[in-house]
Design a protein around this motif. Structure first.
Motif, short mmCIF file in Angstrom:
data_model
loop_
_atom_site.label_atom_id
_atom_site.label_comp_id
_atom_site.label_asym_id
_atom_site.label_seq_id
_atom_site.Cartn_x
_atom_site.Cartn_y
_atom_site.Cartn_z
N GLY A 115 0.82 -1.21 0.00
CA GLY A 115 0.00 0.00 0.00
C GLY A 115 0.85 1.25 0.00
O GLY A 115 0.61 2.19 -0.78
N LEU A 116 1.87 1.30 0.86
CA LEU A 116 2.77 2.45 0.89
C LEU A 116 3.50 2.61 -0.44
O LEU A 116 3.66 3.72 -0.95
CB LEU A 116 3.79 2.28 2.02
N MET A 117 3.95 1.49 -1.00
CA MET A 117 4.69 1.53 -2.26
C MET A 117 3.82 2.07 -3.38
O MET A 117 4.23 2.96 -4.14
CB MET A 117 5.16 0.12 -2.61
N LEU A 118 2.58 1.57 -3.51
CA LEU A 118 1.71 1.96 -4.60
C LEU A 118 1.12 3.36 -4.40
O LEU A 118 0.66 3.97 -5.36
CB LEU A 118 0.58 0.95 -4.76
N ALA A 119 1.16 3.86 -3.18
CA ALA A 119 0.70 5.23 -2.96
C ALA A 119 1.67 6.23 -3.56
O ALA A 119 1.30 7.38 -3.82
CB ALA A 119 0.53 5.49 -1.46
N CYS A 120 2.91 5.81 -3.79
CA CYS A 120 3.89 6.66 -4.47
C CYS A 120 3.58 6.71 -5.96
O CYS A 120 2.96 5.81 -6.52
CB CYS A 120 5.31 6.12 -4.27
N ASP A 121 4.02 7.77 -6.62
CA ASP A 121 3.77 7.92 -8.04
C ASP A 121 4.60 6.96 -8.89
O ASP A 121 4.19 6.57 -9.99
CB ASP A 121 4.08 9.35 -8.47
N PHE A 122 5.78 6.61 -8.41
CA PHE A 122 6.68 5.70 -9.10
C PHE A 122 7.22 4.69 -8.09
O PHE A 122 7.34 4.99 -6.91
CB PHE A 122 7.87 6.44 -9.73
N ALA A 123 7.54 3.50 -8.57
CA ALA A 123 8.19 2.49 -7.73
C ALA A 123 9.32 1.84 -8.51
O ALA A 123 9.10 1.32 -9.61
CB ALA A 123 7.18 1.43 -7.27
N ILE A 124 10.51 1.89 -7.93
CA ILE A 124 11.67 1.23 -8.52
C ILE A 124 12.13 0.16 -7.54
O ILE A 124 12.32 0.44 -6.35
CB ILE A 124 12.81 2.22 -8.81
N ALA A 125 12.28 -1.06 -8.03
CA ALA A 125 12.58 -2.18 -7.15
C ALA A 125 13.88 -2.87 -7.52
O ALA A 125 14.26 -2.92 -8.69
CB ALA A 125 11.43 -3.19 -7.20
N ALA A 126 14.53 -3.41 -6.51
CA ALA A 126 15.69 -4.26 -6.73
C ALA A 126 15.23 -5.59 -7.33
O ALA A 126 14.14 -6.08 -7.02
CB ALA A 126 16.43 -4.50 -5.42
N SER A 127 16.02 -6.16 -8.19
CA SER A 127 15.64 -7.42 -8.84
C SER A 127 15.43 -8.55 -7.84
O SER A 127 14.70 -9.50 -8.11
CB SER A 127 16.70 -7.81 -9.88
N SER A 128 16.06 -8.44 -6.69
CA SER A 128 15.94 -9.48 -5.67
C SER A 128 14.73 -9.30 -4.76
O SER A 128 14.46 -10.13 -3.89
CB SER A 128 17.20 -9.49 -4.80
N ALA A 129 13.97 -8.22 -4.95
CA ALA A 129 12.83 -7.93 -4.08
C ALA A 129 11.71 -8.95 -4.26
O ALA A 129 11.54 -9.54 -5.33
CB ALA A 129 12.30 -6.52 -4.35
N ARG A 130 10.96 -9.15 -3.17
CA ARG A 130 9.80 -10.04 -3.19
C ARG A 130 8.57 -9.26 -2.77
O ARG A 130 8.64 -8.32 -1.98
CB ARG A 130 10.02 -11.22 -2.23
N PHE A 131 7.41 -9.69 -3.28
CA PHE A 131 6.18 -8.96 -3.05
C PHE A 131 5.06 -9.93 -2.70
O PHE A 131 5.11 -11.11 -3.06
CB PHE A 131 5.78 -8.18 -4.31
N GLY A 132 4.04 -9.42 -2.03
CA GLY A 132 2.88 -10.27 -1.76
C GLY A 132 1.80 -9.54 -0.99
O GLY A 132 2.09 -8.75 -0.09
N LEU A 133 0.55 -9.80 -1.36
CA LEU A 133 -0.59 -9.36 -0.57
C LEU A 133 -0.97 -10.54 0.32
O LEU A 133 -1.92 -11.27 0.06
CB LEU A 133 -1.74 -8.95 -1.48
N THR A 134 -0.19 -10.75 1.37
CA THR A 134 -0.24 -11.98 2.16
C THR A 134 -1.26 -11.98 3.28
O THR A 134 -1.40 -12.99 3.98
CB THR A 134 1.16 -12.23 2.76
#
Length: 260
Positions: A115-134
Motif C-alpha cells: 500500500g505504501l509503495m503503490l501510494a507513491c507515483d513511481f516504484a523502482i525495485a531491486a531485482s531481488s525484491a519479493r512482493f505479496g498481498l499476504t
C-alpha cells in the motif's frame, strides 16, 4: 531512542526512511503518525521537489505490525478504528503528497507495505525484491492497499492477489504493473537519483495540478470516503478468531490452523 522514521532533504530531494529494521519496517500507530507528520513537513517545504520513500534494513515494509494489531481484540471499537484509520491515513498521506514521489523497494514489500509503495507515483525495485498481498493467509484484510492496488492492476488482478496471498518476484511485479522499473540492487540508488533528477525538470505547479486532476477524474478515486469505509472493515477483521490465529502463527513461525 531510535527514530522510527528518518527524514533528510538534499538538492530538492526529500527522503523519508522507515527505520524499524528489526521489525522488517512493519508499522504501528506511532510509525504511521510519524509518516504522516514527515510528509506534511515535506509538502510545506518549498525546497522539496521530489520525495523518496525508502527503508532501512533487509526489507522495505512488512505492512502492519502484528504485535501491535494483536492488542486490538482487547480494545473498544472506537480505539480499534483509531488504529485502523491511522494506518489508512499513512497510505493516504503518501498518495495525497502534492509533489512527485518514488518508492525505493528492496527486500520485501508485503501487505500494507505494498500500500505504501503503490501510494507513491513511481516504484523502482531491486531485482531481488519479493512482493505479496499476504494478509489473507494471516486471516487479515489488506484494506489499506486495496484502493491503490485497484488503480495499479485493476479489480480482477487485485482480487486474485488479495485472495491468493502468495509471494512473487520483481519480474512478476513489473509485469503486473506494481512497479515501474527493476534494477540490480547495487544500481537502485542510481536509478532513483536519475528519475528524481528527471522529475525536477518539470514545473512544480503542473505536477501538483496533474496529481489533483487525475484523482478528481478517476472513476474510483482513492479518497477519504473510501479510506473511511475500508478502515471499518480493517478494524473489525483484526479482532476475528482467524486474524488472531493467523498473526500468532506468523509470529510463531508455523502454519495457521486452516492451512495445516
Amino acid at each position: 531512542m531510535t527514530t522510527i522514521v528518518k527524514t533528510a532533504v538534499a538538492g530538492g530531494i526529500a527522503t523519508l526512511t522507515l527505520n524499524r529494521p528489526q521489525e522488517m519496517n512493519a508499522f504501528d500507530g506511532d510509525t504511521a503518525r510519524a509518516i504522516i507528520e514527515a510528509i506534511e513537513a515535506f509538502a510545506a517545504d518549498d525546497g522539496v521537489r521530489v520525495m523518496v520513500l525508502a527503508a532501512e534494513g533487509r526489507s522495505f515494509s512488512a505492512g502492519g505490525d502484528f504485535n501491535w494489531v494483536l492488542t486490538w481484540p482487547g480494545l473498544d471499537a472506537i480505539t480499534r478504528r483509531v488504529g485502523a484509520d491511522v494506518m489508512m491515513g499513512a497510505v493516504q498521506a503518501v498518495y495525497d503528497f502534492p509533489k512527485p514521489s518514488i518508492a525505493r523497494v528492496h527486500g520485501s514489500a508485503v501487505g500494507g507495505g505494498i500500500g505504501l509503495m503503490l501510494a507513491c507515483d513511481f516504484a523502482i525495485a531491486a531485482s531481488s525484491a519479493r512482493f505479496g498481498l499476504t494478509s489473507a493467509r494471516n486471516g487479515l484484510l489488506a484494506g489499506i492497499a486495496i484502493p491503490v492496488l485497484i488503480q495499479a492492476v485493476g479489480p480482477r488482478v487485485a482480487r486474485q492477489l488479495l485472495m491468493h496471498g502468495g509471494l512473487f518476484d520483481s519480474a512478476t511485479a513489473l509485469r503486473l504493473g506494481l512497479v515501474d522499473q527493476v534494477v540490480e540492487a547495487d544500481e537502485l540508488d542510481e536509478a532513483i537519483a536519475t528519475l528524481a533528477g528527471e522529475l525536477k525538470l518539470s514545473a512544480p505547479s503542473v505536477q501538483s495540478l496533474v496529481k489533483q486532476l487525475i484523482t478528481a477524474v478517476n472513476a474510483v478515486p482513492h479518497d477519504a470516503e473510501v479510506a473511511d469505509f475500508l478502515g471499518e472493515h480493517v478494524a473489525n477483521q483484526c479482532t476475528t478468531d482467524e486474524a488472531i490465529e493467523g498473526m500468532k502463527a506468523f509470529l510463531e513461525k508455523r502454519k495457521p490452523r486452516w492451512a495445516v
